[in-house]
Design a protein around this motif. Structure first.
Motif, PDB file in Angstrom:
ATOM      1  N   LEU A  26       1.695  -1.493  -2.699  1.00 33.71           N
ATOM      2  CA  LEU A  26       2.569  -1.190  -3.830  1.00 33.71           C
ATOM      3  C   LEU A  26       1.851  -1.501  -5.145  1.00 33.71           C
ATOM      4  CD1 LEU A  26       5.447  -0.414  -4.793  1.00 33.71           C
ATOM      5  CD2 LEU A  26       6.124  -2.786  -4.411  1.00 33.71           C
ATOM      6  N   ASP A  27       1.891  -0.544  -6.070  1.00 34.55           N
ATOM      7  CA  ASP A  27       1.288  -0.709  -7.406  1.00 34.55           C
ATOM      8  C   ASP A  27       1.778  -2.018  -8.031  1.00 34.55           C
ATOM      9  OD1 ASP A  27       0.797  -0.289 -10.306  1.00 34.55           O
ATOM     10  OD2 ASP A  27       0.327   1.767  -9.698  1.00 34.55           O
ATOM     11  N   HIS A  28       0.869  -2.814  -8.566  1.00 35.56           N
ATOM     12  CA  HIS A  28       1.259  -4.132  -9.098  1.00 35.56           C
ATOM     13  C   HIS A  28       2.255  -4.018 -10.255  1.00 35.56           C
ATOM     14  CE1 HIS A  28      -2.258  -4.435 -12.262  1.00 35.56           C
ATOM     15  NE2 HIS A  28      -1.654  -3.282 -12.289  1.00 35.56           N
ATOM     16  N   PHE A  29       2.359  -2.816 -10.837  1.00 31.14           N
ATOM     17  CA  PHE A  29       3.362  -2.617 -11.890  1.00 31.14           C
ATOM     18  C   PHE A  29       4.746  -3.012 -11.374  1.00 31.14           C
ATOM     19  CE2 PHE A  29       6.676   0.244 -13.528  1.00 31.14           C
ATOM     20  CZ  PHE A  29       6.679  -0.143 -14.862  1.00 31.14           C
ATOM     21  N   PHE A  30       4.992  -2.803 -10.071  1.00 30.04           N
ATOM     22  CA  PHE A  30       6.325  -3.050  -9.515  1.00 30.04           C
ATOM     23  C   PHE A  30       6.539  -4.497  -9.058  1.00 30.04           C
ATOM     24  CE2 PHE A  30       5.561   1.491  -9.117  1.00 30.04           C
ATOM     25  CZ  PHE A  30       6.677   1.973  -9.782  1.00 30.04           C
ATOM     26  N   SER A  31       5.524  -5.338  -9.259  1.00 29.32           N
ATOM     27  CA  SER A  31       5.681  -6.730  -8.830  1.00 29.32           C
ATOM     28  C   SER A  31       6.653  -7.474  -9.737  1.00 29.32           C
ATOM     29  CB  SER A  31       4.330  -7.445  -8.824  1.00 29.32           C
ATOM     30  OG  SER A  31       3.804  -7.462 -10.126  1.00 29.32           O
ATOM     31  N   PHE A  44       0.541  -6.096  -2.992  1.00 28.52           N
ATOM     32  CA  PHE A  44       0.505  -5.552  -4.357  1.00 28.52           C
ATOM     33  C   PHE A  44      -0.927  -5.154  -4.686  1.00 28.52           C
ATOM     34  CE2 PHE A  44       4.485  -7.960  -4.615  1.00 28.52           C
ATOM     35  CZ  PHE A  44       5.302  -6.940  -5.069  1.00 28.52           C
ATOM     36  N   ALA A  45      -1.100  -3.898  -5.080  1.00 29.88           N
ATOM     37  CA  ALA A  45      -2.442  -3.391  -5.395  1.00 29.88           C
ATOM     38  C   ALA A  45      -2.743  -3.649  -6.862  1.00 29.88           C
ATOM     39  CB  ALA A  45      -2.509  -1.899  -5.105  1.00 29.88           C
ATOM     40  N   ALA A  81     -12.506  -5.032   1.046  1.00 28.65           N
ATOM     41  CA  ALA A  81     -11.819  -6.325   1.180  1.00 28.65           C
ATOM     42  C   ALA A  81     -10.415  -6.134   1.759  1.00 28.65           C
ATOM     43  CB  ALA A  81     -11.757  -7.026  -0.173  1.00 28.65           C
ATOM     44  N   LEU A  82      -9.701  -5.114   1.292  1.00 28.38           N
ATOM     45  CA  LEU A  82      -8.347  -4.871   1.811  1.00 28.38           C
ATOM     46  C   LEU A  82      -8.386  -4.513   3.300  1.00 28.38           C
ATOM     47  CD1 LEU A  82      -6.736  -2.806  -1.119  1.00 28.38           C
ATOM     48  CD2 LEU A  82      -5.957  -5.038  -0.288  1.00 28.38           C
ATOM     49  N   ALA A  83      -9.317  -3.639   3.680  1.00 24.64           N
ATOM     50  CA  ALA A  83      -9.412  -3.231   5.089  1.00 24.64           C
ATOM     51  C   ALA A  83      -9.769  -4.437   5.960  1.00 24.64           C
ATOM     52  CB  ALA A  83     -10.445  -2.115   5.254  1.00 24.64           C
ATOM     53  N   GLN A  84     -10.689  -5.270   5.477  1.00 20.56           N
ATOM     54  CA  GLN A  84     -11.102  -6.446   6.251  1.00 20.56           C
ATOM     55  C   GLN A  84      -9.936  -7.421   6.418  1.00 20.56           C
ATOM     56  OE1 GLN A  84     -14.193  -6.489   7.712  1.00 20.56           O
ATOM     57  NE2 GLN A  84     -13.177  -8.104   8.891  1.00 20.56           N
ATOM     58  N   ILE A 101       2.181   3.363  -2.646  1.00 26.33           N
ATOM     59  CA  ILE A 101       3.279   3.650  -3.570  1.00 26.33           C
ATOM     60  C   ILE A 101       2.803   3.273  -4.969  1.00 26.33           C
ATOM     61  CG2 ILE A 101       5.711   3.224  -4.131  1.00 26.33           C
ATOM     62  CD1 ILE A 101       6.037   2.104  -1.249  1.00 26.33           C
ATOM     63  N   GLY A 102       2.530   4.265  -5.807  1.00 29.46           N
ATOM     64  CA  GLY A 102       2.031   3.952  -7.142  1.00 29.46           C
ATOM     65  C   GLY A 102       1.418   5.166  -7.812  1.00 29.46           C
ATOM     66  N   GLY A 103       0.555   4.909  -8.805  1.00 24.86           N
ATOM     67  CA  GLY A 103      -0.133   5.981  -9.507  1.00 24.86           C
ATOM     68  C   GLY A 103      -1.316   6.491  -8.696  1.00 24.86           C
TER      69      GLY A 103
END
Ligand SMILES: NC(=O)c1ccc[n+]([C@@H]2O[C@H](COP(=O)([O-])OP(=O)(O)OC[C@H]3O[C@@H](n4cnc5c(N)ncnc54)[C@H](O)[C@@H]3O)[C@@H](O)[C@H]2O)c1
Ligand SMILES: [Fe+2]
Length: 356
Positions: free
Chosen positions: A33-38, A62-63, A76-79, A94-96
């Motif tokens: 999820l786009d960090h904007f939505f955090s 949160f991305a 890093a995320l995949a690992q 979910i994001g831009g």
């Protein structure tokens, strides 16, 4: 192509049903999820993060899209997911445009060895990724339909272009883009407008690209020029413009604005949408009608396009930008034809960069 497309206001509410047949026992669905939505934004009644249909060991990550996606972040995320879960049922971005690209890349890296930097190019990806779905919250990039995911790596800014890259599913819910601030909406929306101009004015044009490009252009003109205030209809139309604009370039190519803006973003980290606008502002020679109309859109929507961003750069920095830009051969060929190198010389490109 994307296998499944859902479009409509409120379609986000169908996510649980959409995911059900794609769940594997014990393996979670990851929501990127786009960090904007955090901060709890994204809905008049209920924040978007609280509307995500979590089940079992599903996880929300949160991305961080402060910078556009890097290969190191993808790796890093995949690992992290491999270490924590071994395998996952799927990943939902979910994001831009940045989150769309991250989700696609992480999905591929769950099933392909090494670093994502090794797959920047054309048709280098060997194995399909895990199930992936894209849910845009900004419209314009066309990343929801494209067969690439743009990444900045150690040596280049280039996507993982492959038949395995497109999403399995997209959910286009215009309600999700309603809260975007006018500037951001404009910059990302202009990415779509510029895709249309570059595709329709390019030498690679064919009936497939033209059909989608003309429709996307008409929708952009409607929302950015004909309407006097932004409303739901504009969100509905901009979301379809992004889709059609992406379909248009899928079968042709972008052009001068993108080739030059890649140089800016590589050196200065300028973001894609705003970088395209900075460049488009000075491309009268290549796209006279498109640039005149672009300027009317800027004025009508009361948007500031930054200036003076190259004024303190040295020769070496200009050279770096010119090298990156000149490297985008298919873009130049689409824009200027097979003899493009005779038309766009390094000197000419330098004087263009100096104008920004
Ligand atoms: N794969 C492709 O085909 C393709 C094509 C064009 C661009 N791109 C990529 O897309 C990215 C640009 O995407 P973008 O223009 O959508 O911006 P973005 O995804 O980089 O997001 C810009 C900012 O807007 C925020 N944001 C997201 N949704 C929001 C909302 N609803 N309201 C308010 N803020 C919101 C984000 O947190 C971020 O701070 C670049 O990384 C570019 O390389 C990919
Ligand atoms: Fe673009």
């Amino acid at each position: 192509m994307v296998s499944y497309v859902v479009y409509g206001r409120g379609s986000f509410n169908q996510l649980d049903e959409i995911l059900a047949p794609n769940r594997k026992a014990g393996a979670p669905v990851i929501f990127l999820l786009d960090h904007f939505f955090s901060a709890g934004s994204g809905g008049e009644n209920k924040p978007l993060v609280n509307r995500i249909p979590l089940r079992g060991n599903d996880k929300i990550i949160f991305a961080d899209v402060t910078c556009e996606p890097k290969t190191t972040y993808v790796d890093a995320l995949a690992q992290q997911l491999k270490d924590e879960f071994g395998t996952i049922s799927g990943i939902i971005g979910i994001g831009g445009g940045s989150v769309m690209d991250l989700a696609k890349a992480v999905s591929l890296m769950m099933n392909n060895p090494g670093s994502s930097a090794g797959y920047q190019g054309w048709d280098l990806v060997k194995n399909p990724g895990v199930y992936k779905a894209g849910i845009p919250t900004l419209s314009g990039t066309g990343a929801e339909v494209s067969r690439t995911c743009v990444l900045t790596g150690p040596t280049k800014k280039l996507g993982m272009n492959s038949d395995f890259t497109p999403f399995d599913q997209i959910v286009l819910d215009p309600e999700l883009i309603a809260g975007a601030p006018a500037n951001q909406r404009f910059y990302t929306g202009m990415d779509c407008y510029i895709h249309c101009i570059e595709s329709l004015e390019g030498t690679y044009l064919n009936e497939f690209s033209k059909s989608y490009g003309e429709k996307a252009l008409e929708l952009c003109q409607h929302v950015f020029l004909e309407k006097n205030e932004w409303n739901e209809e504009c969100d509905d139309k901009l979301m379809m413009a992004s889709y059609a604009g992406g379909m248009s370039i899928a079968y042709s190519q972008v052009g001068v604005a993108h080739a030059v803006s890649y140089g800016l973003s590589y050196l200065l980290g300028t973001k894609h949408g705003i970088g395209n606008c900075i460049v488009m502002n000075h491309l009268e020679e290549y796209y006279p009608e498109g640039v005149a109309e672009f300027k009317r859109m800027v004025e009508k929507n009361k948007i500031d396009i930054p200036t003076g961003i190259c004024k303190n750069l040295n020769d070496e920095q200009f050279e770096t930008m010119i090298n990156v830009s000149m490297g985008m051969k298919p873009l130049w060929e689409n824009a200027l034809g097979k003899d493009w190198e005779k038309i766009m010389t390094r000197e000419k490109l330098r004087s263009l960069f100096e104008k920004f």
